[in-house]
Design a protein around this motif. Structure first.
Motif, short mmCIF file in Angstrom:
data_model
loop_
_atom_site.label_atom_id
_atom_site.label_comp_id
_atom_site.label_asym_id
_atom_site.label_seq_id
_atom_site.Cartn_x
_atom_site.Cartn_y
_atom_site.Cartn_z
N LEU A 72 0.83 -1.21 0.00
CA LEU A 72 0.00 0.00 0.00
C LEU A 72 0.87 1.26 0.00
CD1 LEU A 72 -2.79 -1.08 2.53
CD2 LEU A 72 -3.09 -0.65 0.09
N CYS A 73 2.00 1.20 0.70
CA CYS A 73 2.90 2.36 0.74
C CYS A 73 3.59 2.61 -0.60
CB CYS A 73 3.95 2.17 1.83
SG CYS A 73 3.34 2.34 3.51
N HIS A 74 4.05 1.55 -1.21
CA HIS A 74 4.89 1.69 -2.40
C HIS A 74 4.09 1.77 -3.70
CE1 HIS A 74 8.31 -0.29 0.07
NE2 HIS A 74 8.27 1.02 0.25
N ASN A 75 2.91 1.17 -3.73
CA ASN A 75 2.19 1.05 -4.99
C ASN A 75 0.92 1.89 -5.07
OD1 ASN A 75 4.11 -0.92 -5.65
ND2 ASN A 75 2.85 -2.57 -4.80
N THR A 76 0.51 2.49 -3.95
CA THR A 76 -0.73 3.27 -3.95
C THR A 76 -0.56 4.55 -3.14
OG1 THR A 76 -1.76 2.42 -1.91
CG2 THR A 76 -1.95 1.04 -3.88
N GLN A 77 -1.54 5.43 -3.23
CA GLN A 77 -1.60 6.64 -2.42
C GLN A 77 -2.73 6.55 -1.40
OE1 GLN A 77 0.64 9.17 -2.74
NE2 GLN A 77 1.67 7.94 -4.31
N ILE A 78 -3.18 5.34 -1.13
CA ILE A 78 -4.34 5.15 -0.26
C ILE A 78 -4.09 5.68 1.14
CG2 ILE A 78 -5.80 3.41 0.84
CD1 ILE A 78 -6.36 3.87 -2.12
N LEU A 79 -2.98 5.32 1.74
CA LEU A 79 -2.73 5.67 3.14
C LEU A 79 -2.55 7.17 3.33
CD1 LEU A 79 -0.31 2.75 4.11
CD2 LEU A 79 -2.78 2.91 4.48
N THR A 80 -1.84 7.81 2.43
CA THR A 80 -1.61 9.25 2.57
C THR A 80 -2.77 10.09 2.06
OG1 THR A 80 -0.39 9.20 0.47
CG2 THR A 80 0.90 9.03 2.49
N THR A 81 -3.72 9.48 1.36
CA THR A 81 -4.91 10.20 0.89
C THR A 81 -6.07 10.08 1.86
OG1 THR A 81 -4.29 9.85 -1.43
CG2 THR A 81 -6.58 10.43 -0.98
N PHE A 82 -6.32 8.86 2.33
CA PHE A 82 -7.50 8.62 3.16
C PHE A 82 -7.16 8.43 4.64
CE2 PHE A 82 -8.69 6.91 -1.10
CZ PHE A 82 -9.71 7.80 -1.37
N PHE A 83 -6.04 8.96 5.09
CA PHE A 83 -5.67 8.75 6.49
C PHE A 83 -6.68 9.35 7.49
CE2 PHE A 83 -3.52 12.69 5.31
CZ PHE A 83 -3.77 13.53 6.38
N SER A 111 6.09 13.53 3.66
CA SER A 111 6.52 14.93 3.79
C SER A 111 5.35 15.90 3.63
CB SER A 111 7.59 15.24 2.75
OG SER A 111 7.10 14.98 1.43
N SER A 112 4.34 15.50 2.89
CA SER A 112 3.20 16.39 2.65
C SER A 112 2.05 16.19 3.64
CB SER A 112 2.67 16.19 1.22
OG SER A 112 2.26 14.85 1.02
N THR A 113 2.03 15.06 4.34
CA THR A 113 0.90 14.78 5.23
C THR A 113 1.27 14.76 6.71
OG1 THR A 113 1.23 12.36 5.15
CG2 THR A 113 -0.16 13.35 3.45
N ALA A 114 2.55 14.77 7.05
CA ALA A 114 2.96 14.57 8.44
C ALA A 114 2.37 15.63 9.37
CB ALA A 114 4.48 14.55 8.55
N LEU A 115 2.38 16.89 8.95
CA LEU A 115 1.84 17.94 9.82
C LEU A 115 0.33 17.79 10.00
CD1 LEU A 115 3.79 21.18 8.80
CD2 LEU A 115 3.93 19.89 10.94
N GLU A 116 -0.36 17.41 8.94
CA GLU A 116 -1.80 17.21 9.07
C GLU A 116 -2.09 16.00 9.95
OE1 GLU A 116 -5.88 16.95 6.35
OE2 GLU A 116 -3.92 17.13 5.38
N VAL A 117 -1.24 14.97 9.87
CA VAL A 117 -1.40 13.82 10.77
C VAL A 117 -1.22 14.26 12.21
CG1 VAL A 117 -0.39 11.62 11.46
CG2 VAL A 117 -0.76 12.10 9.04
N LEU A 118 -0.27 15.17 12.47
CA LEU A 118 -0.09 15.69 13.82
C LEU A 118 -1.35 16.38 14.31
CD1 LEU A 118 1.66 16.42 16.29
CD2 LEU A 118 2.41 18.46 15.03
N GLY A 175 -7.38 13.73 3.23
CA GLY A 175 -6.49 14.73 3.77
C GLY A 175 -6.29 15.88 2.80
N GLY A 176 -5.49 16.87 3.24
CA GLY A 176 -5.17 17.99 2.36
C GLY A 176 -6.15 19.12 2.41
N HIS A 177 -6.91 19.24 3.51
CA HIS A 177 -7.94 20.28 3.58
C HIS A 177 -7.64 21.31 4.67
CE1 HIS A 177 -10.51 18.25 0.72
NE2 HIS A 177 -10.34 17.12 1.39
#
Length: 451
Positions: A72-83, A111-118, A175-177
């Motif tokens: 899921l990490c290497h082949n998709t954007q699922i985890l970083t999109t729908f976290f 790098s793009s989602t870590a702050l939003e995850v925080l 994410g990303g909002h």
């Protein structure tokens, strides 16, 4: 498999059967020339949003995530999109899946989602509240209230036109909002009645565990630019936490500990975020409820505002930080001496660190030494003239002030003592025959032999 998937996708009551099909697609999509993006989106967007209360399905989904984490990490954007959607599993079942999310959390960060995850972690109790209120709300057809009065319960807040977007934000799918900082304090106040809800309490207990994992990942993989952005976020979020005493205490402790680790690994961020740091430390109001965090920020200014750590650290920058700490030291000393503080020990610690930081800054820019000596002397006088203070605190502050004044009387010596070589941490500094420790040992032997 395609026909089976098309049939099951029309009946979400049988969503558990979609996971084996998705597993087949993950294993064999290249062989059968099939793009599984539609299936990914159906399960992690629609199914998860509507069925996060289905315990059996959530168990299967968590196991699926764990078993296929690398793919899921290497082949998709699922985890970083729908976290945000994935975190609903933990927010609804915080006691059940904490250990699993310790394993999943690094995979949700980039790098793009870590702050939003925080932000999501710090607001996890709010997500639980939003899910609870949304799940039990029956009046979906009613018009939203536009009353000017503040809501007195989370249900009233959900019906209010001002707070409904906040509920929607905490239950978002992708994410990303952005974040919620501008209106977060008002939301915390509006949903205060849920602070003792069992699910919210357990969820708040899970946050410190995951925060430690989050910081470990950041300190290992982060860059200087990311650390600078993170520090600006910590300055704001350390005061914007849901009002649960144990939760706030634990989270602030973790933030305070890790801001020190952040400076130790990325000392350059002091210059990158100097304006925000100056705005933060110049205000006494920022101390309330954040004594440890504030003290660590003052310590970082004294420790890392030096050309040794960053070539950009000029004399002008040192003077600006000194100009920020000097009036703060006067104000803090007056408050403590007059007994106008709630925590004498906490404020006394901050004064001690302020004096040390002022001495360090002046030792790097010797034009500031007269002002530093004057400031330290006045602090000593204020504390000696105060009779209402704890004698132990009074003696400690006076002693600290006098030691620093005596040290600054010999500028070259102060520069060496207050700004030791980085090799002090390796032990080499203590063994080098030209270092300060060896010199002091020699002086001590001479004095001892004379006596």
């Amino acid at each position: 498999m395609r026909h089976l998937y098309n049939r099951l996708s029309q009946d979400l009551g049988k969503s558990r059967l979609l996971l084996p099909i998705l597993q087949f697609y993950m294993n064999h999509s290249k062989a059968v020339l099939h793009d599984p993006q539609e299936a990914y989106r159906l399960i992690f967007h629609t199914v998860l949003s509507q069925s996060f209360m289905d315990n059996a399905l959530m168990f299967d989904m968590v196991m699926f995530l764990r078993q296929n984490l690398e793919a899921l990490c290497h082949n998709t954007q699922i985890l970083t999109t729908f976290f945000p959607n994935i975190f609903k599993i933990l927010a609804w079942n915080p006691r059940t899946y904490l250990s699993e999310f310790e394993e999943l959390l690094p995979a949700l960060m980039s790098s793009s989602t870590a702050l939003e995850v925080l932000h999501v972690l710090l607001d996890l109790p709010c997500m639980t509240i939003a899910l609870e209120v949304t799940n039990h709300w029956d009046g979906k057809g009613e018009a939203l209230s536009q009353s000017d009065t503040d809501p007195t319960s989370s249900t009233e807040a959900f019906q209010h036109i001002f707070f409904r977007p906040m509920f929607n934000f905490f239950t978002r799918v992708e994410g990303g909002h952005g974040d919620t900082i501008n209106r977060l304090a008002s939301f915390h106040k509006a949903v205060k009645d849920m602070s003792q809800h069992p699910r919210v309490v357990v969820c708040s207990q899970a946050v410190p565990v995951l925060l430690r994992v989050w910081f470990e990942v950041v300190l290992e993989e982060g860059t200087t630019d990311f650390a600078a952005h993170l520090l600006a976020v910590l300055l704001e979020r350390s005061a914007l936490l849901y009002d649960m005493p144990d939760f706030k205490t634990d989270v602030k402790r973790i933030l305070s500990e890790n801001v020190v680790r952040l400076f130790k690994k990325f000392p350059q961020i002091l210059i990158d975020v100097q304006s925000e740091i100056q705005d933060f430390v110049m205000s006494v109001s920022n101390i309330m409820g954040r004594e440890e965090f504030f003290a660590n920020m003052v310590w970082a200014v004294g420790e890392y505002c030096s050309s040794t750590h960053d070539d950009r650290c000029s004399t002008d920058i040192i003077k600006r930080f000194f100009d920020t700490l000097e009036p703060l030291t006067y104000e803090m000393s007056a408050m403590v001496s007059m007994g106008r503080v709630t925590s004498s020990q906490g404020h006394a610690k901050i004064i001690s660190i302020l004096m040390s930081s002022i001495a360090k800054l002046s030792s790097r820019c010797q034009d500031l030494i007269p002002r530093a000596v004057l400031c330290l002397s006045k602090v000593s006088q204020q504390q000696q003239q105060c009779g209402a203070q704890d004698p132990e605190i009074q003696n400690t502050l006076v002693s600290c002030s006098q030691h620093l004044v005596n040290l600054l009387q010999i500028p070259n010596f102060a520069a060496v003592v207050l700004n030791p070589c980085p090799e002090i941490h390796t032990g080499r500094w203590h063994l080098d025959s030209t270092g300060l420790p060896a010199t002091l040992r020699g002086v001590h032997r001479i004095i001892t032999s004379d006596s």
